[in-house]
Design an enzyme around this catalytic site. Structure first.
Site, PDB file in Angstrom:
ATOM      1  N   ASP A 107      30.964   6.328  54.216  1.00 58.74           N
ATOM      2  CA  ASP A 107      29.656   6.183  54.841  1.00 58.74           C
ATOM      3  C   ASP A 107      28.880   5.135  54.036  1.00 58.74           C
ATOM      4  OD1 ASP A 107      27.398   6.833  56.497  1.00 58.74           O
ATOM      5  OD2 ASP A 107      26.590   7.900  54.766  1.00 58.74           O
ATOM      6  N   LYS A 108      27.890   4.520  54.639  1.00 57.45           N
ATOM      7  CA  LYS A 108      27.130   3.486  53.921  1.00 57.45           C
ATOM      8  C   LYS A 108      25.982   4.087  53.108  1.00 57.45           C
ATOM      9  CE  LYS A 108      24.107   0.781  56.040  1.00 57.45           C
ATOM     10  NZ  LYS A 108      22.832   0.935  55.295  1.00 57.45           N
TER      11      LYS A 108
END
Length: 672
Positions: free
Chosen positions: A356-357
């Site tokens: 995930d960012k």
């Protein structure tokens, strides 16, 4: 002090080593085994050196050796037979009784001596791995100093309740999870998170807000039971009971992890269920040659008993559990929670990882960089509306807009919005002064009855995205007020962590983000990723993980809350910063207790090392059986067979215990 019991130790009580009398029984077995050896030596000396001595004296010594060496073995065998399990202990007893029936008391006593000695040393060695887990439970103090007005009352930790204020003096362990309300200090969080450097702690800015949303408290103010205070005295408001603290949950989950078998362990269990009956059938067949050839039954029986000893899969039974237990214990000591053998083995076999960012590859603390007014109003109106709505949400982007927006407005009064509703993955809507407000991605407009964006707003979004900004449109009623641009800084440790993962053999790493593709590409380029998938809704992330899983084993690394569905779809779900999140602890297969991406290469390297050691142990255990069985058929005696057999059992346990000393990620060559 005597009145306070170590409440956090209770979850650990479920570990196999913590059964009543476990430690005493282990010592008693070792003492009995050594006395068995002494009587065996005495009987042998009388038999060989005192030729004129009556034979019954040596026989008494051997019988005593049988009693001492066979007691614990017989007790365990009977217990397993009650559960309809005919296992290794039973095979050893049959062999010893068979030797005695032939008058080979010395060799039978040698068998029981070496088997009981191996068993006792095996329990001792395995106990060391379990103690590494149980040591976690002893971290929290038993007494807390609770502030009541001007007084400090010493209270058992179990009696501390949510909302109590506890005072922690310099260099003391913290008794409970909570947030700092007074004092500044640095806290050594290594026992929980594995962080090597103490973390600076300061009081929360708004205690009432922290009380309402304890999970939203910043890491700089959040503290955990079992960690060590530095040079400053602090006061902490308790947010969790001792039985619910991060420490107690870690101890409980690591203890439960012992019972969750890995694929290799399930395979060896199934193998044993087939192999043991095959051994018994083979031994019965070996008793028949006397019918067809001229051979004394005593010789036939002796050979059959030697084969029985050689074929018993003692080392195989302990090969995988010892390695898994040591690996789980070492990970827990390093601030990583692995929930059992399956995720431990799967993590070591990974070739692909999805990240995930926000909050994983980036710091999770976005800031406002641009405020572009596109409507008739000014910047103040845009920020007033945005802050009024976003202060009701706990999303990281909302928190950034509320925090930085207030600062840009100069701290003036903010109107109160109502009826906040989250539009998952797109934005939020609310009401302010009787008008509807929509704040979110450009993609939420122009669909589901919402009017499209006007041209100036669409142009502003395009320009900000080209600069790598996350954009949030603010609409009041039917007017587009403008766009807020935000930037979340990549973690300083992300790039080196990803490089370490490549060195460990992870060949594919992908960032999946709900942000715009251009923003995702900009962050990916900065941290050194080759692939970035953007514009993904939560359900799209799940589909992306399923697509990757169809190609290879894949891990999903996220914060454990918004990414829980995607983590559940991956081969292994990995949660960042799990010490402060109950949801992360529950959702993930592997929980990095610290908010530190550097823990990921550590645990991947440890998992690969564990798989390598499991393979070595299986090779040794099966190899010894493969060599000993034909050797005993061809005439190798019980004594040498027992020595090699028990030696291999100890070898695999000692090999597994090397994991407790694991320090650095192994080279790619070592784990290929």
């Amino acid at each position: 002090m005597g009145a306070g019991h170590d409440h956090s130790a209770k979850p650990g009580a479920s570990t196999p080593h913590a059964e009543p009398g476990g430690l005493l029984a282990g010592n008693a077995e070792l003492i009995a085994s050594l006395l068995c050896g002494a009587l065996l030596g005495l009987g042998f000396a009388i038999e060989k050196l005192a030729a004129g001595a009556p034979g019954w004296i040596a026989l008494c010594a051997y019988v005593g050796a049988y009693a001492l060496g066979g007691w614990f073995t017989a007790r365990e065998a009977v217990e397993k037979l009650r559960r309809r399990k005919f296992e290794i202990d039973s095979l050893m007893l049959v062999a010893a009784i068979g030797a005695a029936s032939l008058g080979a008391w010395a060799e039978g006593a040698l068998l029981l001596f070496l088997f009981s000695l191996g068993h006792a040393l095996e329990h001792y060695a395995m106990g060391r791995a379990r103690k590494a887990i149980e040591a976690l439970a002893a971290l929290a103090p038993t007494i807390a100093r609770v502030r009541q007005g001007e007084d400090l009352i010493e209270t058992p930790v179990e009696a501390v309740v949510v909302g109590d204020i506890v005072v922690v003096r310099p260099n003391e362990r913290l008794p409970a999870d909570g947030f700092v309300i007074k004092g500044v200090s640095s806290v050594d969080q290594a026992p929980i998170t594995g962080e090597s450097v103490p973390v600076d702690k300061r009081p929360v800015e708004d205690a009432a807000s922290a009380r309402e949303r304890p999970n939203g408290v910043e890491a700089a103010s959040k503290v955990f039971a079992g960690t060590i205070n530095g040079e400053g005295a602090i006061e902490v408001e308790v947010t969790k009971l001792s039985s619910q603290s991060a420490l107690a949950r870690v101890v409980q989950m690591v203890s439960e992890a012992e019972t969750q078998k890995s694929p290799t362990q399930r395979f060896t269990d199934q193998f044993e269920r087939v192999f043991v009956p095959v051994v018994l059938i083979t031994v019965c067949l070996l008793l028949t040659p006397g019918v067809f050839i001229d051979e004394p039954f005593s010789k036939t029986f002796y050979r059959a008993m030697a084969v029985l000893v050689a074929a018993s899969p003692c080392a195989l039974a302990i090969a995988t559990p010892s390695a898994v237990l040591s690996g789980v214990a070492r990970a827990a000591r390093g601030g990583v929670l692995i929930k059992g053998g399956a995720p431990l083995e799967n993590l070591g076999a990974l070739r692909a990882i999805a990240f995930d960012k926000t909050g994983t590859l980036t710091e999770g603390r976005p800031r406002i960089t641009d405020v572009v007014v596109t409507g008739a109003g000014g910047e103040e109106e845009l920020l007033q509306v945005a802050v009024a709505v976003e202060q009701l949400s706990d999303h990281p982007l909302a928190a950034a807009i509320a925090r930085d927006g207030r600062e840009r407005l100069g701290g003036g009064a903010i109107a109160q919005a109502q009826d906040l509703k989250s539009l998952t993955g797109r934005g939020v809507t609310a009401r302010l002064n009787g008008q509807g407000v929509w704040i979110g991605k450009a993609e939420m407009f122009g669909v589901e009855g919402l009017a499209p964006l006007d041209a100036p707003t669409a142009e502003a979004i395009s320009e900000l995205r080209d600069k790598g900004r996350t954009t949030m449109v603010v609409r009041l009623g039917d007017r587009d007020l403008g766009v807020i641009g935000l930037l979340d800084t990549p973690r300083p440790g992300a790039k080196p962590a990803l490089a370490q993962l490549r060195a460990l053999g992870v060949t594919r790493m992908i960032m999946i983000s709900g942000d715009h593709k251009k923003v995702a590409d900009a962050v990916a380029a900065e941290v050194g990723l080759d692939e970035a998938w953007g514009d993904l809704m939560p359900e799209d992330k799940v589909e992306a993980i399923r697509k990757l899983s169809a190609q290879d084993k894949v891990a999903m690394v996220g914060d454990g809350v918004n990414d829980a569905p995607a983590m559940a779809s991956a081969t292994v779900g990995v949660a960042m910063g799990a010490a402060g999140s109950d949801v992360a602890l529950e959702a993930a297969d592997v929980a990095l207790m610290a908010d530190d991406l550097a823990r990921l290469p550590f645990v991947v390297g440890l998992s690969r090392k564990t798989r390598w050691i499991v393979r070595q142990n299986l090779f040794v255990s099966l190899g010894v059986v493969a060599l000993l069985v034909p050797a005993t058929i061809l005439g190798l005696g019980i004594g040498p067979a027992v020595a090699v057999h028990e030696g291999s059992t100890l070898l695999v346990v000692i090999n597994a215990l090397r994991l407790l000393a694991y320090r650095e990620a192994p080279s790619r060559a070592a784990v290929a």
